[in-house]
Design an enzyme around this catalytic site. Structure first.
Site, PDB file in Angstrom:
ATOM      1  N   LYS A 240     -63.772 -17.047 -15.817  1.00 21.47           N
ATOM      2  CA  LYS A 240     -63.599 -18.341 -14.879  1.00 21.47           C
ATOM      3  C   LYS A 240     -64.927 -18.923 -14.449  1.00 21.47           C
ATOM      4  O   LYS A 240     -65.451 -19.565 -15.085  1.00 21.47           O
ATOM      5  CB  LYS A 240     -62.763 -17.686 -13.680  1.00 21.47           C
ATOM      6  CG  LYS A 240     -61.384 -17.521 -14.159  1.00 21.47           C
ATOM      7  CD  LYS A 240     -60.470 -16.503 -13.554  1.00 21.47           C
ATOM      8  CE  LYS A 240     -59.188 -16.486 -14.149  1.00 21.47           C
ATOM      9  NZ  LYS A 240     -58.191 -15.408 -13.665  1.00 21.47           N
TER      10      LYS A 240
ATOM     11  N   SER B 112     -54.811 -16.109  -6.738  1.00 22.13           N
ATOM     12  CA  SER B 112     -55.046 -17.017  -8.006  1.00 22.13           C
ATOM     13  C   SER B 112     -54.143 -18.650  -7.732  1.00 22.13           C
ATOM     14  O   SER B 112     -54.593 -19.441  -8.093  1.00 22.13           O
ATOM     15  CB  SER B 112     -54.524 -16.593  -9.030  1.00 22.13           C
ATOM     16  OG  SER B 112     -53.361 -16.014  -9.045  1.00 22.13           O
TER      17      SER B 112
ATOM     18  N   HIS C 103     -61.207 -14.862  -8.667  1.00 22.98           N
ATOM     19  CA  HIS C 103     -61.628 -16.185  -8.290  1.00 22.98           C
ATOM     20  C   HIS C 103     -62.431 -16.329  -7.183  1.00 22.98           C
ATOM     21  O   HIS C 103     -63.346 -17.421  -6.789  1.00 22.98           O
ATOM     22  CB  HIS C 103     -60.278 -16.778  -7.862  1.00 22.98           C
ATOM     23  CG  HIS C 103     -59.289 -17.007  -8.895  1.00 22.98           C
ATOM     24  ND1 HIS C 103     -59.302 -18.207  -9.917  1.00 22.98           N
ATOM     25  CD2 HIS C 103     -58.227 -16.328  -9.254  1.00 22.98           C
ATOM     26  CE1 HIS C 103     -58.020 -17.701 -10.625  1.00 22.98           C
ATOM     27  NE2 HIS C 103     -57.633 -16.564 -10.416  1.00 22.98           N
TER      28      HIS C 103
HETATM   29  C1  PLP Z   1     -57.177 -14.725 -14.386  1.00 22.72           C
HETATM   30  C2  PLP Z   1     -57.043 -13.463 -13.523  1.00 22.72           C
HETATM   31  C3  PLP Z   1     -56.810 -12.152 -14.334  1.00 22.72           C
HETATM   32  C4  PLP Z   1     -56.852 -12.153 -15.584  1.00 22.72           C
HETATM   33  O1  PLP Z   1     -58.095 -12.355 -16.183  1.00 22.72           O
HETATM   34  P1  PLP Z   1     -58.043 -12.410 -17.591  1.00 22.72           P
HETATM   35  O2  PLP Z   1     -59.695 -12.222 -18.238  1.00 22.72           O
HETATM   36  O3  PLP Z   1     -58.018 -13.922 -18.009  1.00 22.72           O
HETATM   37  O4  PLP Z   1     -57.158 -11.789 -18.437  1.00 22.72           O
HETATM   38  C5  PLP Z   1     -56.696 -11.077 -13.270  1.00 22.72           C
HETATM   39  N1  PLP Z   1     -56.528 -11.457 -12.113  1.00 22.72           N
HETATM   40  C6  PLP Z   1     -56.504 -12.456 -11.354  1.00 22.72           C
HETATM   41  C7  PLP Z   1     -56.557 -12.567  -9.933  1.00 22.72           C
HETATM   42  C8  PLP Z   1     -56.645 -13.698 -12.272  1.00 22.72           C
HETATM   43  O5  PLP Z   1     -56.724 -14.862 -11.584  1.00 22.72           O
END
Ligand code: PLP
Length: 393
Positions: free
Chosen positions: A241, A181, A209
């Site tokens: 995302k 991330s 991602h």
């Molecule tokens: C954003 C993210 C999460 C968390 O997801 P949310 O739905 O925002 O709680 C988990 N793992 C990774 C790698 C992320 O980038």
């Protein structure tokens, strides 16, 4: 003031002295993506995770509004009580189809999905092996599971394999981000899958991602690597995302999903997400499938950004994904560049410890299908003026 509050304030001012204090900016209006308004200033957003430009697509908002009229604003209880509607059920089927897995199970957030899948699969007598730079939610999940935990250096599949082979555990889990991330690089999934298979371990990949963005059909880093459900039996995806809505899921076999329904406490003991959010997500999945130009566009903007950065002397990481971090080092310097960019109309947040390791503060630039070529070129121009002098000094 009470002494207990004073102690908290002292800790907070220590953070401030180290340039680690965090301030939220209030978005007062949103123009057409990727424009936002903060303190009356129009900014181009270069740090959210809206890779396909779907977050403010009117078709998603319409699907959500229609569904809210039908289902109401909230689910009003957990999935295992009365909260599991046809909207949720259809979305789970859509997600299973999209990821090419037998089943998928919705969670309220990615954080909860990771806590749920890891604690459902591993406990006291088990072994968890994980990448040092895994997302905080995977790190926390391993802690909560109470299993013996070994971390390997970032992206090092050999070291992962030897930790799996040496460690003792009734059940073994190998857990990794698909796309990291804060760095944007892709895990060595093929080698990790081989190590997991050789050690009879569960490979859990969190592709928050990668899904929607990478792979021939947007199936993510796992699809891009050519791996299927045998190699990656537990796939975590998030919906906030690339898909522009909210929530998350775990995709895998029937046996895995039924196990999660019975054992994942972050699934069982929480209210189901609003059905309208599920309907909007189904709409987003359909659009992502029908409009492959979004993936192609963000990929071509990544190429343009990297070529321009090379030309202008803006330091680049090895990432080939829409996450393009620019390493600055110190927290104060990263903040200064971020503030200089803000003055020029670009919103690029400085990512500092503890989100990233000490002395690796960075600008985490993210690209979206909604950016124009002009946006990219203007950002690069601003970076060359604001960042390059800081780096040279
Ligand atoms: C954003 C993210 C999460 C968390 O997801 P949310 O739905 O925002 O709680 C988990 N793992 C990774 C790698 C992320 O980038």
């Amino acid at each position: 003031m009470r002494e207990r509050e004073e102690r908290l304030l002292a800790e907070l001012s220590a953070l401030q002295n180290r340039d680690l204090y965090r301030r939220r900016k209030v978005v007062s209006d949103r123009g057409p993506t990727p424009e936002v308004v903060v303190d009356g200033q129009r900014l181009i957003d270069f740090c959210s995770n809206d890779y396909l430009g779907l977050g403010r697509d009117p078709r998603l908002a319409e699907a959500m509004a229609r569904a809210a009229t039908l289902w109401g604003a909230g689910a009003t209880s957990a999935h295992l009580v009365t909260g599991h509607t046809e909207a949720h059920h259809r979305l789970e089927q859509d997600l299973a189809r999209f990821t090419g897995r037998e089943r998928a199970l919705l969670f309220s957030t990615g954080y909860m999905a990771n806590l749920g899948v890891v604690t459902a699969l591993a406990g006291r007598n088990d072994l968890i092996v994980e990448d040092r730079l895994n997302h905080a939610s995977l790190i926390d999940a391993a802690r909560l599971a109470g299993a013996r935990t070994r971390r390997y250096s970032h992206g090092d599949a050999c070291s992962a394999a030897s930790r799996l082979a040496e460690g003792r555990g009734h059940r073994k889990l190998l857990i990794t981000d698909g796309v990291f991330s804060m760095d944007g690089d892709v895990a060595p999934l093929r080698e990790l899958a081989e190590a997991a298979t050789a050690n009879d371990a569960w490979l859990v990949v969190d592709d928050a991602h990668g899904l929607g963005v990478l792979g021939p059909t947007g199936g993510g880093s796992v699809e891009a690597t050519g791996l299927g459900p045998e190699a990656v039996p537990a796939l975590v995806g998030t919906l906030g995302k690339a898909f522009g809505t909210f929530g998350a899921f775990v995709a895998g076999s029937h046996a895995l999903v039924e196990t999660l329904i019975h054992k994942a406490r972050t699934y069982i003991y929480t209210t189901a997400p609003p059905p309208a959010v599920a309907e909007a997500t189904s709409a987003a999945l359909a659009i992502a499938g029908a409009e492959p130009w979004r993936r192609e566009r963000v990929a071509s903007l990544v190429t343009r950004f990297r070529a321009g950065a090379r030309r202008l002397g803006v330091p680049l990481s090895g990432s080939g994904t829409p996450i393009q971090p620019v390493l600055v080092g110190g927290a104060a310097a990263a903040l200064a560049v971020s503030q200089a960019l803000l003055r020029e109309g670009f919103w690029v947040v400085a990512i500092r410890p503890p989100t990233v390791p000490a002395d690796s503060s960075r600008l985490r630039i993210t690209l979206s299908a909604a950016h124009s070529e002009d946006h990219i070129d203007a950002l690069l121009d601003a970076l060359s003026r604001t960042l390059v002098p800081v780096m040279v000094r």
